[in-house]
Scaffold this active site. Structure first.
Site, PDB file in Angstrom:
ATOM      1  N   CYS A  49      -3.003 -30.160  21.468  1.00 40.91           N
ATOM      2  CA  CYS A  49      -2.388 -30.541  22.733  1.00 40.91           C
ATOM      3  C   CYS A  49      -2.260 -32.050  22.855  1.00 40.91           C
ATOM      4  CB  CYS A  49      -3.224 -30.057  23.908  1.00 40.91           C
ATOM      5  SG  CYS A  49      -3.686 -28.357  23.756  1.00 40.91           S
ATOM      6  N   GLU A  50      -1.195 -32.463  23.538  1.00 47.36           N
ATOM      7  CA  GLU A  50      -1.018 -33.879  23.851  1.00 47.36           C
ATOM      8  C   GLU A  50      -2.119 -34.323  24.813  1.00 47.36           C
ATOM      9  OE1 GLU A  50       2.763 -34.763  25.644  1.00 47.36           O
ATOM     10  OE2 GLU A  50       1.976 -36.627  26.457  1.00 47.36           O
TER      11      GLU A  50
END
Ligand SMILES: Cc1ncc(COP(=O)(O)O)c(C=O)c1O
Lengths: 138, 408
Positions: A49-50
């Site tokens: 995930c960012e």
């Protein structure tokens, strides 16, 4: 669906604009107690995930109900996490499996946050809760 | 296409995607570094292939096949002319990433553990990972040029570094995709050529904005993607100086790239055919050629001036916002603003901006080493193109103010 969830989701559903929706979500995030730094381990990290999302899932042994804690380094994801925790925490595995988070997010106009292109971990959180519940049932 | 003088109102009309509402706001597309929007002309030419011309290239003797083969090879001439090189030096690939992989693969049998491959901390992952793989396979040393703390190069120091370490291959980006900074590559190319290095330039971000003259630059290889130049996705270019291009080992093998095949042995054709096996992305190539036609119909100088003025206008407004840190250099930039607000997560900012119809990108932008160099977990990137308007900038800045208010 828990009472807390119904109350929280109402405020988001009632928001007239996107900005109001996000305001509500970010306020929700602020109500979530921050995870102690010691618990922010790579094992607890939802991968890919960012935004960083840490999550612990367990079941209360006597009551057989779900206990999830989590945190995120972004305000919006943290708010969505709070919403998901309210949706599932305190439920039995059987109850969990009757919940359709996608339908709920659709109702709140937040379905795009569960989309693949976001890569924000919200979908991974929901999946993890359901898989854990499933192993408890079988 | 007839030549036009630069009129932003007419240009806007050429790009159908730009004319839409997003989240009840007019779309402000500031993500052209990821991919540019396509003019109607390109869309039409791509469709026209399937509607009127569909046939395979280089095979049939029938009418359609001859027609489409002629157009397909005309496209090669068109792109070659755009870069001021020869058509036989242009290889069609599926994009910049594949072009770099093709070069790295093609050099594998030529390097060993006495060699050094040099990159920079500024590179897109597409210009890092293939070289890591090459270095693992051959034992060649992988080194990075020194980068200033603000992510600019000290060109003299870099030339010295090149002369000191004598890389066999130097692979550098012309323009940083994260920052928009234009690297002054000419002296670096010269320094590397003087000691006999092969020079590979990643032109993914530069090819449209700078229209580089590759003959003048004198690099050995230059790569780009059509989709960042108004063209379709799935097509790209590998330019290689012919004498060097032709010495690379083939990347993939099969039909079309061969001269003769027996059951035990094959001989290969010369470049570019050697690198173009299988049925290519014909519609993509014709669409790419249409994009070049479109760009050629505008005056490149006028585009550059417009983009530079728009960038100045945007950056002057962004600089003035308290709490904003800009990482892009504000001179020598193609029109990309990379920034953060206080300690706020770029994800939150880009999500809030999206609620106003502002399309920006957040994250590491496929440049994790650069993020590490700048000691960042990520950033927001607003990238402009000549189809953006001053009104887009105003909408962006006004919406940004509202987002910051929500975060404070
Ligand atoms: C500088 C740079 N190099 C390489 C690439 C890879 O391009 P593609 O994904 O089209 O192959 C990009 C795309 O983002 C880029 O900006």
């Amino acid at each position: 669906m828990t009472k807390t969830y119904k109350k929280l989701s109402q405020s988001i559903e009632n928001a007239a604009t996107w900005q109001q929706k996000y305001r509500e979500i970010m306020l929700l995030g602020k109500t979530l107690p921050p995870l102690n730094d010691i618990l922010k381990t790579s094992d607890a990290l939802v991968p890919g995930c960012e935004s960083k999302v840490w999550m612990y899932i367990d079941f209360d042994l006597t009551e057989n109900t779900l206990l999830v804690i989590g945190d995120s380094d972004t305000r919006i994801i943290k708010g969505l996490l709070a919403l998901i925790l309210a949706m599932y925490n305190g439920l039995t595995p059987q109850q969990i499996l009757t919940i359709n988070a996608f339908a709920e997010f659709e109702k709140l106009g937040l379905i795009k946050h569960l989309s693949a292109s976001r890569g924000n971990g919200v979908k991974a959180m929901v999946d993890k809760i359901h898989t854990t519940a499933l192993t408890k049932v079988s | 296409m007839p030549d036009k003088s630069f009129d932003i109102n007419l240009i806007r009309k050429d790009f159908p995607t730009l004319n839409q509402m997003v989240n009840e706001h007019p779309l402000v597309y500031l993500d052209s570094a990821a991919t540019t929007q396509k003019p109607q002309y390109v869309i039409d030419k791509t469709t026209e292939y399937y509607q009127l011309l569909n046939a395979n290239v280089h095979r049939g003797k029938h009418f359609l096949s001859e027609q489409v083969t002629t157009q397909y090879e005309q496209a090669r001439l068109n792109i070659a002319a755009y870069f001021n090189v020869q058509a036989k030096e242009i290889v069609w690939t599926k994009g910049a990433t594949e072009s770099i992989n093709l070069i790295a693969h093609g050099l594998t049998s030529k390097l060993n553990d006495n060699d050094t491959v040099m990159i920079s901390p500024l590179e897109h992952h597409a210009n890092i990972v293939p070289w890591q793989v090459l270095s693992q396979k051959t034992g060649a040393d992988l080194k990075a040029l020194p980068l200033n703390p603000d992510a600019t190069f000290d060109i003299d120091a870099c030339c010295d570094f090149i002369r000191e370490h004598k890389p066999s291959v130097l692979a550098l980006t012309h323009v940083s995709n994260t920052l928009g900074n234009i690297t002054n590559i000419a002296p670096l190319i010269n320094a590397a050529k003087a000691i006999g290095s092969l020079v590979v330039i990643d032109g993914a971000q530069a090819a449209m904005h700078l229209k580089p003259d590759l003959a003048a630059l004198d690099c050995d290889f230059y790569v780009c993607s059509a989709h960042k130049m108004l063209g379709p996705t799935g097509v790209g270019v590998l330019y290689g100086k012919y004498s060097i291009l032709n010495t690379l080992d083939p990347y993939q093998t099969g039909g079309e790239m061969i001269e003769t095949v027996t059951l035990n042995h094959s001989t290969y054709r010369c470049a570019p055919a050697k690198f173009e096996t299988g049925t290519p992305n014909i519609a993509g190539v014709l669409g790419f050629s249409a994009a070049i036609d479109y760009l050629n119909s505008l005056n490149h100088r006028e585009i550059c001036d417009y983009e530079a003025n728009l960038f100045r206008y945007a950056s002057e407004k962004l600089v003035r916002i308290k709490g904003i840190t800009i990482y892009s250099s504000l001179s020598d930039n193609i029109g990309t603003l990379c920034f953060n607000y206080k300690n706020e997560h770029p994800y939150d900012l880009s999500t809030l901006l999206d609620s106003f119809g502002i399309a920006v990108r957040s994250g590491h932008h496929c440049t994790q080493p650069l993020m590490a160099h700048l000691k960042l977990n990520g950033s927001v990137r607003a990238s402009f193109c000549f189809y953006n308007t001053y009104e887009d900038v105003d909408n962006f800045i006004n919406s940004l103010h509202e987002c910051l208010e929500m975060l404070d």
